[in-house]
Motif scaffolding. Sequence first.
Motif, short mmCIF file in Angstrom:
data_model
loop_
_atom_site.label_atom_id
_atom_site.label_comp_id
_atom_site.label_asym_id
_atom_site.label_seq_id
_atom_site.Cartn_x
_atom_site.Cartn_y
_atom_site.Cartn_z
N ASN A 240 -13.27 2.16 -23.17
CA ASN A 240 -14.00 3.23 -22.49
C ASN A 240 -15.19 2.72 -21.69
O ASN A 240 -15.37 3.08 -20.53
CB ASN A 240 -14.47 4.27 -23.52
N PHE A 241 -16.03 1.88 -22.31
CA PHE A 241 -17.22 1.42 -21.61
C PHE A 241 -16.87 0.47 -20.47
O PHE A 241 -17.61 0.40 -19.48
CB PHE A 241 -18.18 0.75 -22.60
N ALA A 242 -15.77 -0.23 -20.59
CA ALA A 242 -15.31 -1.07 -19.47
C ALA A 242 -14.90 -0.20 -18.29
O ALA A 242 -15.18 -0.52 -17.13
CB ALA A 242 -14.16 -1.96 -19.93
N ILE A 243 -14.23 0.91 -18.59
CA ILE A 243 -13.83 1.84 -17.52
C ILE A 243 -15.05 2.46 -16.87
O ILE A 243 -15.14 2.60 -15.64
CB ILE A 243 -12.90 2.93 -18.09
N ILE A 244 -16.05 2.84 -17.70
CA ILE A 244 -17.24 3.50 -17.18
C ILE A 244 -18.01 2.59 -16.23
O ILE A 244 -18.36 2.98 -15.10
CB ILE A 244 -18.16 3.95 -18.34
N PHE A 245 -18.25 1.35 -16.65
CA PHE A 245 -19.14 0.49 -15.89
C PHE A 245 -18.42 -0.42 -14.89
O PHE A 245 -19.06 -0.97 -13.99
CB PHE A 245 -19.98 -0.36 -16.85
N LYS A 246 -17.10 -0.59 -15.02
CA LYS A 246 -16.37 -1.45 -14.09
C LYS A 246 -15.54 -0.66 -13.08
O LYS A 246 -15.30 -1.14 -11.98
CB LYS A 246 -15.47 -2.41 -14.86
N ASP A 247 -15.07 0.52 -13.48
CA ASP A 247 -14.21 1.30 -12.59
C ASP A 247 -14.95 2.49 -11.95
O ASP A 247 -14.83 2.73 -10.75
CB ASP A 247 -12.99 1.82 -13.36
N ILE A 248 -15.70 3.22 -12.76
CA ILE A 248 -16.35 4.43 -12.25
C ILE A 248 -17.66 4.11 -11.54
O ILE A 248 -17.92 4.62 -10.44
CB ILE A 248 -16.58 5.43 -13.41
N LEU A 249 -18.49 3.28 -12.16
CA LEU A 249 -19.82 3.01 -11.60
C LEU A 249 -19.78 2.48 -10.16
O LEU A 249 -20.54 2.97 -9.31
CB LEU A 249 -20.58 2.04 -12.50
N PRO A 250 -18.93 1.50 -9.81
CA PRO A 250 -18.92 1.04 -8.41
C PRO A 250 -18.56 2.13 -7.41
O PRO A 250 -18.97 2.05 -6.25
CB PRO A 250 -17.84 -0.06 -8.43
N ASN A 251 -17.82 3.15 -7.85
CA ASN A 251 -17.41 4.21 -6.94
C ASN A 251 -18.47 5.28 -6.73
O ASN A 251 -18.32 6.13 -5.84
CB ASN A 251 -16.12 4.87 -7.47
N ILE A 252 -19.52 5.29 -7.53
CA ILE A 252 -20.58 6.28 -7.37
C ILE A 252 -21.91 5.61 -7.00
O ILE A 252 -22.95 6.27 -6.98
CB ILE A 252 -20.76 7.11 -8.66
N PHE A 253 -21.85 4.33 -6.69
CA PHE A 253 -23.08 3.59 -6.41
C PHE A 253 -23.78 4.12 -5.16
O PHE A 253 -25.01 4.14 -5.09
CB PHE A 253 -22.78 2.09 -6.26
N GLY A 254 -23.00 4.56 -4.18
CA GLY A 254 -23.60 5.10 -2.97
C GLY A 254 -24.44 6.34 -3.24
O GLY A 254 -25.56 6.48 -2.75
N GLN A 255 -23.90 7.26 -4.05
CA GLN A 255 -24.64 8.47 -4.40
C GLN A 255 -25.89 8.15 -5.20
O GLN A 255 -26.92 8.83 -5.07
CB GLN A 255 -23.74 9.42 -5.20
#
Length: 338
Positions: A240-255
């Motif tokens: 779960n935490f790998a998905i949160i910080f490796k998959d989701i976080l890069p996609n919301i970095f602009g916001q």
Amino acid sequence: MTQVKDIEFKDDDFTFAHETNEKIIDKTYNTSSYAKDVWSHFIKNKGAVIGAVIIILIVIMAIVGPHLTGHTYKSIIIEHASLTPRIPFLENFGLFDGTFHGKNIYVEKGFQDIYYWFGADTQGRDIFTRVWEGTRISLIIAVTAVLIDIFVGMVYGLISGYFGGKIDMVMQRIAEILNGIPTLVIVTLLGLVLPRGIASIIFALMITGWIGMSRIARAQVLKLKEQEFILASKTLGAKNFAIIFKDILPNIFGQIIIMSMFSIPNAIFTEAFLSFVGLGVPAPMASLGSLISEGYKSMTIYPHMMMSAIIVLALLMLSLNLFADGLRDAFDPKMKQM
């Protein structure tokens, strides 16, 4: 009904491509990265570019400004108290020549070789040095508080939105309780309880500043966590935490960057308010809010004591908002319509 006439095709109306001598080449277009697209959109926004230039100039002056005049922010020369602005070269054109109510104070007091670019305060301290020293302190406080808010709010929102259910419900109720109390009330009460200083102001600003960031992060997670690439990561056994910080976080970095840029002016304004009411950094240290507060006491007689700090604060707030607005349009043009 329309009638269609009979059309006759001749043998030479069509030609096979391989029978011609022309080389048929597909058109190719240069690909551009996401960073180049963001940059191209950003430089088209003239207001954002002007804001960025002003921010850079203010930051440079906050770094080098206190070292330009030979005075320190706390050096006191009683003989120079309340001197009006005097700037070399401009005084030759009758601008900033030290004249006050028709009299040149510098000449009357025998200060022909002395210059105070923004004037001196009631204690004889150089306002130019104090303004840029105060700008440096205000920027340090605001940027540090926002960076902490980004970290806390981002982690809080990512965890709350990803796991959902009871975890999300409990975490959001805690955030709503904190958000229900006005920020200025919390910051003011903490300013009264904590010892005055930069660390206390940063702590007071970060108490509720992270809530807006957590909401942005949570909303983005709720939108992305059901996407196919997240499902693929789960299928491959990612935690779960790998998905949160490796998959989701890069996609919301602009916001997150956009939200942080909008948060910096709010933090600067809050710090200026605290300093204005006497809960900011202790004397003789200065921030833009404390300089405005000190100049306000002599506003009717010596307006120059507060005007320079007001102009710098106004330019900083305006340029930061223009820059943040340009970043928002560059990272996601659709957000402007929301």
